[in-house]
Design an enzyme around this catalytic site. Structure first.
Site, PDB file in Angstrom:
ATOM      1  NE  ARG A  50      44.770  39.328  44.502  1.00 59.85           N
ATOM      2  CZ  ARG A  50      44.119  39.203  43.358  1.00 59.85           C
ATOM      3  NH1 ARG A  50      43.184  40.093  43.036  1.00 59.85           N
ATOM      4  NH2 ARG A  50      44.400  38.231  42.530  1.00 59.85           N
TER       5      ARG A  50
ATOM      6  CD  GLU B 100      38.723  37.936  47.848  1.00 57.71           C
ATOM      7  OE1 GLU B 100      38.862  37.065  46.963  1.00 57.71           O
ATOM      8  OE2 GLU B 100      38.849  39.141  47.621  1.00 57.71           O
TER       9      GLU B 100
ATOM     10  CB  CYS C  20      38.014  46.677  41.582  1.00 59.60           C
ATOM     11  SG  CYS C  20      36.300  47.143  41.846  1.00 59.60           S
TER      12      CYS C  20
ATOM     13  CB  ALA D 130      38.445  38.640  36.235  1.00 61.52           C
TER      14      ALA D 130
ATOM     15  NE  ARG E  43      49.284  43.692  32.066  1.00 64.13           N
ATOM     16  CZ  ARG E  43      49.986  43.302  33.118  1.00 64.13           C
ATOM     17  NH1 ARG E  43      49.619  43.636  34.340  1.00 64.13           N
ATOM     18  NH2 ARG E  43      51.082  42.593  32.976  1.00 64.13           N
TER      19      ARG E  43
ATOM     20  CG  HIS F 186      37.782  38.372  43.687  1.00 62.26           C
ATOM     21  ND1 HIS F 186      38.888  38.051  44.443  1.00 62.26           N
ATOM     22  CD2 HIS F 186      38.264  38.767  42.496  1.00 62.26           C
ATOM     23  CE1 HIS F 186      39.986  38.242  43.731  1.00 62.26           C
ATOM     24  NE2 HIS F 186      39.626  38.679  42.540  1.00 62.26           N
ATOM     25  CG  LEU F 187      31.283  39.326  41.229  1.00 56.23           C
ATOM     26  CD1 LEU F 187      29.857  39.845  41.124  1.00 56.23           C
ATOM     27  CD2 LEU F 187      31.339  37.827  40.899  1.00 56.23           C
TER      28      LEU F 187
HETATM   29  N1  LIG Z   1      38.963  42.302  41.227  1.00 58.02           N
HETATM   30  C1  LIG Z   1      39.372  41.509  40.257  1.00 58.02           C
HETATM   31  O1  LIG Z   1      38.726  40.520  39.884  1.00 58.02           O
HETATM   32  C2  LIG Z   1      40.698  41.803  39.581  1.00 58.02           C
HETATM   33  C3  LIG Z   1      40.819  41.587  38.196  1.00 58.02           C
HETATM   34  C4  LIG Z   1      42.091  41.815  37.597  1.00 58.02           C
HETATM   35  C5  LIG Z   1      43.155  42.258  38.379  1.00 58.02           C
HETATM   36  N2  LIG Z   1      42.961  42.436  39.704  1.00 58.02           N
HETATM   37  C6  LIG Z   1      44.067  42.917  40.542  1.00 58.02           C
HETATM   38  O2  LIG Z   1      44.273  44.300  40.252  1.00 58.02           O
HETATM   39  C7  LIG Z   1      45.645  44.644  40.525  1.00 58.02           C
HETATM   40  C8  LIG Z   1      46.215  45.451  39.376  1.00 58.02           C
HETATM   41  O3  LIG Z   1      46.225  44.620  38.213  1.00 58.02           O
HETATM   42  P1  LIG Z   1      46.980  45.143  36.909  1.00 58.02           P
HETATM   43  O4  LIG Z   1      46.749  44.147  35.829  1.00 58.02           O
HETATM   44  O5  LIG Z   1      46.679  46.588  36.688  1.00 58.02           O
HETATM   45  O6  LIG Z   1      48.524  44.997  37.381  1.00 58.02           O
HETATM   46  P2  LIG Z   1      49.774  45.819  36.833  1.00 58.02           P
HETATM   47  O7  LIG Z   1      50.998  45.066  37.285  1.00 58.02           O
HETATM   48  O8  LIG Z   1      49.600  46.148  35.408  1.00 58.02           O
HETATM   49  O9  LIG Z   1      49.713  47.210  37.645  1.00 58.02           O
HETATM   50  C9  LIG Z   1      49.996  47.256  39.037  1.00 58.02           C
HETATM   51  C10 LIG Z   1      50.736  48.580  39.289  1.00 58.02           C
HETATM   52  O10 LIG Z   1      50.899  48.787  40.689  1.00 58.02           O
HETATM   53  C11 LIG Z   1      52.099  49.535  40.847  1.00 58.02           C
HETATM   54  N3  LIG Z   1      52.533  49.550  42.240  1.00 58.02           N
HETATM   55  C12 LIG Z   1      53.286  48.636  42.901  1.00 58.02           C
HETATM   56  N4  LIG Z   1      53.487  49.038  44.182  1.00 58.02           N
HETATM   57  C13 LIG Z   1      52.837  50.236  44.320  1.00 58.02           C
HETATM   58  C14 LIG Z   1      52.658  51.164  45.376  1.00 58.02           C
HETATM   59  N5  LIG Z   1      53.203  50.932  46.579  1.00 58.02           N
HETATM   60  N6  LIG Z   1      51.943  52.291  45.151  1.00 58.02           N
HETATM   61  C15 LIG Z   1      51.414  52.526  43.936  1.00 58.02           C
HETATM   62  N7  LIG Z   1      51.535  51.695  42.872  1.00 58.02           N
HETATM   63  C16 LIG Z   1      52.240  50.563  43.072  1.00 58.02           C
HETATM   64  C17 LIG Z   1      53.078  48.857  39.899  1.00 58.02           C
HETATM   65  O11 LIG Z   1      54.142  49.748  39.613  1.00 58.02           O
HETATM   66  C18 LIG Z   1      52.168  48.595  38.702  1.00 58.02           C
HETATM   67  O12 LIG Z   1      52.283  49.632  37.746  1.00 58.02           O
HETATM   68  C19 LIG Z   1      46.375  43.317  40.774  1.00 58.02           C
HETATM   69  O13 LIG Z   1      46.489  43.101  42.163  1.00 58.02           O
HETATM   70  C20 LIG Z   1      45.411  42.269  40.236  1.00 58.02           C
HETATM   71  O14 LIG Z   1      45.545  41.028  40.896  1.00 58.02           O
HETATM   72  C21 LIG Z   1      41.781  42.239  40.338  1.00 58.02           C
HETATM   73  O1  LIG Z   2      44.067  38.916  39.754  1.00 57.98           O
HETATM   74  C1  LIG Z   2      43.109  38.684  38.984  1.00 57.98           C
HETATM   75  O2  LIG Z   2      43.226  38.323  37.807  1.00 57.98           O
HETATM   76  C2  LIG Z   2      41.728  38.851  39.504  1.00 57.98           C
HETATM   77  O3  LIG Z   2      41.698  39.005  40.882  1.00 57.98           O
HETATM   78  C3  LIG Z   2      40.765  37.797  38.995  1.00 57.98           C
HETATM   79  O4  LIG Z   2      40.662  36.747  39.917  1.00 57.98           O
HETATM   80  P1  LIG Z   2      39.657  35.502  39.550  1.00 57.98           P
HETATM   81  O5  LIG Z   2      40.338  34.788  38.411  1.00 57.98           O
HETATM   82  O6  LIG Z   2      39.547  34.707  40.783  1.00 57.98           O
HETATM   83  O7  LIG Z   2      38.365  36.145  39.123  1.00 57.98           O
END
Ligand SMILES: NC(=O)c1ccc[n+]([C@@H]2O[C@H](COP(=O)([O-])OP(=O)(O)OC[C@H]3O[C@@H](n4cnc5c(N)ncnc54)[C@H](O)[C@@H]3O)[C@@H](O)[C@H]2O)c1
Ligand SMILES: O=C(O)[C@H](O)COP(=O)(O)O
Length: 528
Positions: free
Chosen positions: A233, A262, A231, A283, A152, A280-281
């Protein structure tokens, strides 16, 4: 009977509105509890709502004797012990879509802030300096953005970066040439992406396979002066390797929103002027927080009222009667899925599941979901399970078809899985033998009979005298004991296979030696 909900991380008040005004539900929001205080309080609650800060450990779950549902107001569930939750019959739900846009926008903000050194220039100005020479940046236009993890958020970031006239190259286990073309991006292996990128951004879950995915070896293949963003993990990038790569000048900039530990305790990285960071901002917008809080609140209300949820990540919902009849096949179905993923080494575009015998009279959806879980878990780890496997497969564009036939085909019940990948079609069939458990009885068109567990070797060879002996001799020389061996051939002197179960893992060097043997066509190691 009042349903008690504890919210231990800051959730949007607007978002929890559905919960606050639902009959029979009482909410307590305490977002400053220590681990010990939470462990003391949890027993009195039926639901726990968290973000990423609260660690929902096995120890905490074992203290939560009344807990029925855990709601994660966000995507990542790596702060929740899913196995422990499942073992304790606790449903875990998340909000997979609510913060996608905010995280993509934060990634772009970090990318652009880093490219133009905005935080550094701002800090300099705040100290009363007017220094324009020290903060010369680079343009994004015509530069290549390498995206590792194209789900996504990865896709949303790519769409925005294209707006900045960047070229995009992406890697994702589920990204094929056809999908890449449709999305208007180049694609390749992780190495292709790292080699081509001027900027690298990672958007994968944190899994065994993705921990330190960007390590010292990865930095070596990147361009000199590359800039990198995380951004997703903490832990996907090896922070110690990043420190060395920045010090050596290999990496010209890094923008980090997430960290291996963290809240952050080791601030060494931030001593480097090339690194910018946020706590970790990704979201942390009003819109995202309201959206994810509404999602989990609605699931809790639905759970209380109807016993159903929308975004479950761990528990199947199968009627008890049906469960009794198909549960014995769950493990077999999952193992066939994993066997085929390892056998093909590719992700499937299409999966056909054939149920023959008495199973054909039952609702076999849960078996198909378990098979898909086995197929997807190599890349998605505990993020996939028999509840969300079909959803994820559909999301990845994998076409899944079920076929049923009451014809026995020589077995009371037989499950055949056929996968179509970029390289062709492969299949495997399995059954339960009375009192002997799960067996795989056919691979492609070869009749076999082996236990789908442990360390396996699948060898394709030409049917010639001595081939089998040479394989046995080589494995013996490597101190690898053969537990069972199955051989099959299309016809005398034709194509043939060996299916071996061995007592320990064959490492890449052993596989390479086997491939060099005369008349060997291919060697595939499968660890179930
Ligand atoms: N910084 C934040 O506050 C924040 C906010 C939202 C999400 N996130 C994190 O961002 C990451 C992605 O979120 P998302 O909603 O896009 O998830 P998602 O599941 O839609 O996409 C993750 C993708 O990673 C792929 N993947 C798995 N193993 C892989 C590898 N070895 N090499 C390449 N690709 C691989 C999967 O096939 C999948 O398509 C998650 O870890 C989520 O927790 C962080
Ligand atoms: O995986 C997620 O949804 C993001 O890392 C957001 O984490 P938070 O809810 O602690 O901002």
């Amino acid at each position: 009977m009042t349903f008690h909900v504890l919210i231990s991380d800051p959730l949007s008040e607007e978002g929890v509105y559905p919960l606050r005004h639902a009959d029979g539900i009482n909410i307590v929001m305490e977002t400053n509890l220590s681990e010990a205080e939470l462990a003391e309080r949890i027993d009195g609650f039926d639901a726990l709502l968290v973000r990423s800060q609260t660690q929902v450990t096995r120890e905490l779950i074992e203290k939560a004797s009344n807990l029925k549902i855990i709601g994660r107001a966000g995507v990542g569930v790596d702060n929740i012990d899913l196995e422990a939750a499942t073992e304790h019959g606790i449903i875990v739900v998340n909000a997979p879509d609510g913060n996608t846009n905010s995280a993509a926008e934060h990634t772009m903000a970090m990318l652009m802030g880093m490219a133009r050194k905005i935080p550094q220039a701002y800090n300099s100005l705040k100290q009363g300096k007017w220094d324009r020479k020290a903060y010369v940046g680079v343009e994004l236009k015509n530069k290549t953005l390498g995206v590792v993890g194209f789900g996504r958020i990865g896709q949303e970031v790519a769409a925005r970066a294209k707006g900045q006239r960047m070229n995009i190259i992406a890697y994702d286990p589920f990204l094929t040439a056809e999908k890449a073309e449709k999305l208007g991006v180049d694609f390749g292996t992780v190495e292709d992406v790292l080699k081509a990128a001027d900027f690298v951004t990672v958007h994968t879950p944190l899994l065994k396979e993705t921990k330190h995915l960007i390590n010292a070896e990865a930095f070596k293949v990147m361009k000199d002066g590359v800039q990198i963003i995380n951004c997703a993990r903490g832990g996907i990038i090896d922070e110690s390797a990043l420190y060395d790569a920045v010090k050596s000048g290999k990496v010209a900039g890094a923008a980090l929103d997430v960290f291996e530990q963290e809240p952050m305790v080791d601030f060494r990285l931030l001593e480097l002027p090339e690194i910018i960071a946020t706590p970790h901002l990704g979201a942390s917008t009003f819109e995202a927080q309201e959206s994810v809080a509404v999602d989990v609140s609605q699931d809790v209300v639905s759970f209380v009222k109807y016993g159903t949820v929308r975004n479950s990540v761990n528990l199947p919902s199968v009627p008890k009667e049906l469960m009794k009849r198909i549960e014995p096949y769950f493990d077999l179905a999952e193992r066939i899925g994993t066997f085929l993923t390892d056998l093909t080494g590719e992700t499937a575009d299409e999966v056909n599941v054939y149920y023959s015998g008495e199973l054909a009279n039952l609702e076999v959806g849960p078996l198909t979901r378990n098979m898909l879980k086995g197929m997807l878990k190599r890349h998605l780890g505990k993020h996939v399970n028999d509840v969300n496997a079909m959803y994820i497969a559909n999301q990845k564009g994998i076409h899944v078809n079920e076929h049923k036939s009451t014809e026995s085909r020589g077995f009371t019940n037989l499950i055949t899985v056929e996968v179509k990948t970029q390289s062709g079609t492969r299949k495997a069939s399995g059954t339960l033998l009375n009192g002997q458990g799960a067996r795989i009885v056919k691979v492609d068109d070869y009749i076999v009979d082996f236990l789908p567990n442990g360390h396996l070797l699948f060898i394709r060879h030409n049917d010639r005298p001595g081939v089998i002996g040479r394989v046995g001799t080589l494995l013996g020389a490597e101190d690898i004991n053969i537990a069972t061996m199955q051989v099959g051939r299309s016809n005398a002197g034709g194509d043939a296979i060996m299916m071996l179960s061995i007592d320990k893992h064959a490492d890449p060097e052993d596989l390479e030696e086997l491939k060099k043997l005369e008349e060997i066509e291919s060697v595939t190691a499968i660890d179930l």
